[in-house]
Design a protein around this motif. Structure first.
Motif, PDB file in Angstrom:
ATOM      1  N   CYS A 118       0.830  -1.212   0.000  1.00 57.55           N
ATOM      2  CA  CYS A 118       0.000   0.000   0.000  1.00 57.55           C
ATOM      3  C   CYS A 118       0.859   1.254   0.000  1.00 57.55           C
ATOM      4  CB  CYS A 118      -0.927   0.007   1.210  1.00 57.55           C
ATOM      5  SG  CYS A 118      -2.288  -1.166   1.094  1.00 57.55           S
ATOM      6  N   ILE A 119       1.986   1.193   0.698  1.00 56.30           N
ATOM      7  CA  ILE A 119       2.905   2.329   0.692  1.00 56.30           C
ATOM      8  C   ILE A 119       3.371   2.614  -0.722  1.00 56.30           C
ATOM      9  CG2 ILE A 119       5.189   3.135   1.413  1.00 56.30           C
ATOM     10  CD1 ILE A 119       4.810   1.631   4.018  1.00 56.30           C
ATOM     11  N   VAL A 120       3.806   1.566  -1.413  1.00 54.36           N
ATOM     12  CA  VAL A 120       4.327   1.721  -2.765  1.00 54.36           C
ATOM     13  C   VAL A 120       3.242   2.201  -3.729  1.00 54.36           C
ATOM     14  CG1 VAL A 120       5.367   0.503  -4.729  1.00 54.36           C
ATOM     15  CG2 VAL A 120       6.114  -0.022  -2.397  1.00 54.36           C
ATOM     16  N   VAL A 121       2.097   1.515  -3.680  1.00 59.73           N
ATOM     17  CA  VAL A 121       0.997   1.865  -4.583  1.00 59.73           C
ATOM     18  C   VAL A 121       0.476   3.270  -4.285  1.00 59.73           C
ATOM     19  CG1 VAL A 121      -1.367   1.296  -5.264  1.00 59.73           C
ATOM     20  CG2 VAL A 121       0.319  -0.527  -4.954  1.00 59.73           C
ATOM     21  N   GLY A 122       0.284   3.576  -3.014  1.00 57.12           N
ATOM     22  CA  GLY A 122      -0.243   4.889  -2.643  1.00 57.12           C
ATOM     23  C   GLY A 122       0.687   6.018  -3.052  1.00 57.12           C
ATOM     24  N   ILE A 123       1.978   5.863  -2.781  1.00 53.06           N
ATOM     25  CA  ILE A 123       2.941   6.904  -3.155  1.00 53.06           C
ATOM     26  C   ILE A 123       2.969   7.091  -4.661  1.00 53.06           C
ATOM     27  CG2 ILE A 123       5.402   7.482  -3.213  1.00 53.06           C
ATOM     28  CD1 ILE A 123       5.656   6.202  -0.451  1.00 53.06           C
ATOM     29  N   ALA A 124       2.974   5.959  -5.395  1.00 53.29           N
ATOM     30  CA  ALA A 124       3.012   6.041  -6.859  1.00 53.29           C
ATOM     31  C   ALA A 124       1.773   6.743  -7.411  1.00 53.29           C
ATOM     32  CB  ALA A 124       3.143   4.635  -7.445  1.00 53.29           C
ATOM     33  N   LEU A 125       0.602   6.356  -6.912  1.00 56.97           N
ATOM     34  CA  LEU A 125      -0.634   6.973  -7.403  1.00 56.97           C
ATOM     35  C   LEU A 125      -0.687   8.461  -7.043  1.00 56.97           C
ATOM     36  CD1 LEU A 125      -3.277   4.203  -6.576  1.00 56.97           C
ATOM     37  CD2 LEU A 125      -2.389   4.839  -8.824  1.00 56.97           C
ATOM     38  N   GLY A 126      -0.208   8.779  -5.849  1.00 57.05           N
ATOM     39  CA  GLY A 126      -0.214  10.181  -5.438  1.00 57.05           C
ATOM     40  C   GLY A 126       0.679  11.044  -6.305  1.00 57.05           C
TER      41      GLY A 126
END
Length: 358
Positions: A31-39
């Motif tokens: 979630c950290i990786v996906v969230g940062i990327a999407l943000g």
């Protein structure tokens, strides 16, 4: 009534960890990786989500929080409250550690590590917010996951259920005043109306809805209730992960600039977990409680109702706050640290049963 409570307790604590629960730390990292990327790639989308508010409550997150919390509260049988008299010493230790030691020890650790030892390494404008997040995390005793931890230690299921029911009952009344008091002594100003709104939205209303749902399911029979629990079980973790993606989408820029923040925030949380679990375990031993009572008593003192903490942090301080990030770090380390505590209490049983004072 006692027989019914025993059946409920055994069913609540008898389930093994699901795949989601067992690998929660892995999912949080993803979630950290996906969230940062999407943000970073879709900032306008998440800014639009952030603006979807009513009375300072973000509607998408509010919905996700309810999906997180309500299935957990459906498992809680408040009729088990009368059983607390069966193990007064164990319940006494649980209440002492959960409400008189844990929140205050976390406030002290936050002051020591965040405001002093780690202050040069953290953003100066977020120090108060980080401490607030740690306090919110410690002020909410664990609800659902403690059934899993108790099961892994062979804990008494009826005692586990009764202490969860008692903690949840106290939390309805004590969470807001306790948080406000600790934030006050930490020189952090929190609007009472926002805090009370959070308590109503994320404790009182979910408890009422969950118990109504529980009653309607049990009216259809125990088999229907168990089938529903299996079906809705993954909802809580899935909603939690979706909330984390949103959080990290908003926190991404700060984390990319200072990835050390997560490790630094984990230090006081880790110390607090080990200290409170050890204290509860030792106190039960000194008072002569059985090992299968001491284990769930120690485990509920160590773990947190992190879903509530995340919700309150977002409501009080916002997506991009240090408070929200601090509560998420609690989610990140919850499973591995609690499994360590489970290992310790399981492998110290012979020492525990010898009894006596240290």
């Amino acid at each position: 009534m006692r027989a019914q409570c025993e059946v409920t307790a055994k069913r609540a604590s008898g389930a093994s960890m699901s795949v989601f629960e067992r690998y929660l730390t892995v999912w949080v990292f993803l979630c950290i990786v996906v969230g940062i990327a999407l943000g970073q790639f879709l900032p306008s989308l998440f800014h639009a989500i952030g603006r979807m508010e009513f009375a300072q409550v973000n509607l998408p997150v509010g919905l996700l929080i309810w999906i997180m919390i309500i299935p957990m509260l459906v498992k809680v049988d408040f009729s088990a409250l009368h059983e607390v008299r069966q193990h007064v010493r164990g319940i006494g230790v649980t209440l002492f550690v959960n409400w008189l030691v844990k929140p205050f020890s976390m406030a002290l650790l936050g002051w020591l590590f965040i405001r002093h030892l780690f202050a040069p390494l953290l953003p100066a404008d977020q120090l108060d917010s980080y401490i607030a997040g740690l306090i919110l995390l410690a002020a909410a005793p664990c609800t659902a996951m403690v059934f899993v931890w108790s099961r892994l230690t062979g804990g008494d299921p009826l005692f586990t259920l009764s202490q969860v029911a008692l903690n949840d009952s106290i939390m309805v009344i004590a969470f807001a005043p306790l948080v406000a008091f600790l934030l006050g002594i930490s020189a952090i100003t929190v609007p009472w109306n926002t805090l009370l709104t959070s308590v109503v939205l994320y404790i009182v209303v979910p408890v009422i809805l969950a118990q109504l749902w529980r009653k309607s399911l049990l009216a259809k029979g125990q088999v229907a209730f168990d089938a529903a629990m299996v079906k809705i079980g993954p909802w809580s973790i899935a909603a939690l992960l979706a909330t984390l993606v949103l959080l990290f989408a908003f926190q991404g820029e700060a984390i990319l600039k200072q990835p050390l923040i997560i490790a630094l925030l984990a230090v006081p949380i880790l110390i607090q977990v080990l200290f409170n679990s050890a204290l509860a375990y030792w106190l039960n031993r000194v008072l002569g409680e059985k090992h299968n009572i001491a284990c769930p008593s120690a485990l509920i003192g160590a773990s947190n109702f992190f879903e509530l903490a995340v919700a309150a942090a977002i409501s009080l301080f916002g997506f991009q706050s240090g408070a929200a990030l601090a509560t998420v770090v609690g989610v990140l380390i919850e499973v591995p640290v609690m499994l360590l505590v489970v290992y310790i209490v399981n492998h110290s049983r012979q020492w525990y049963e010898r009894g006596g004072r240290l």
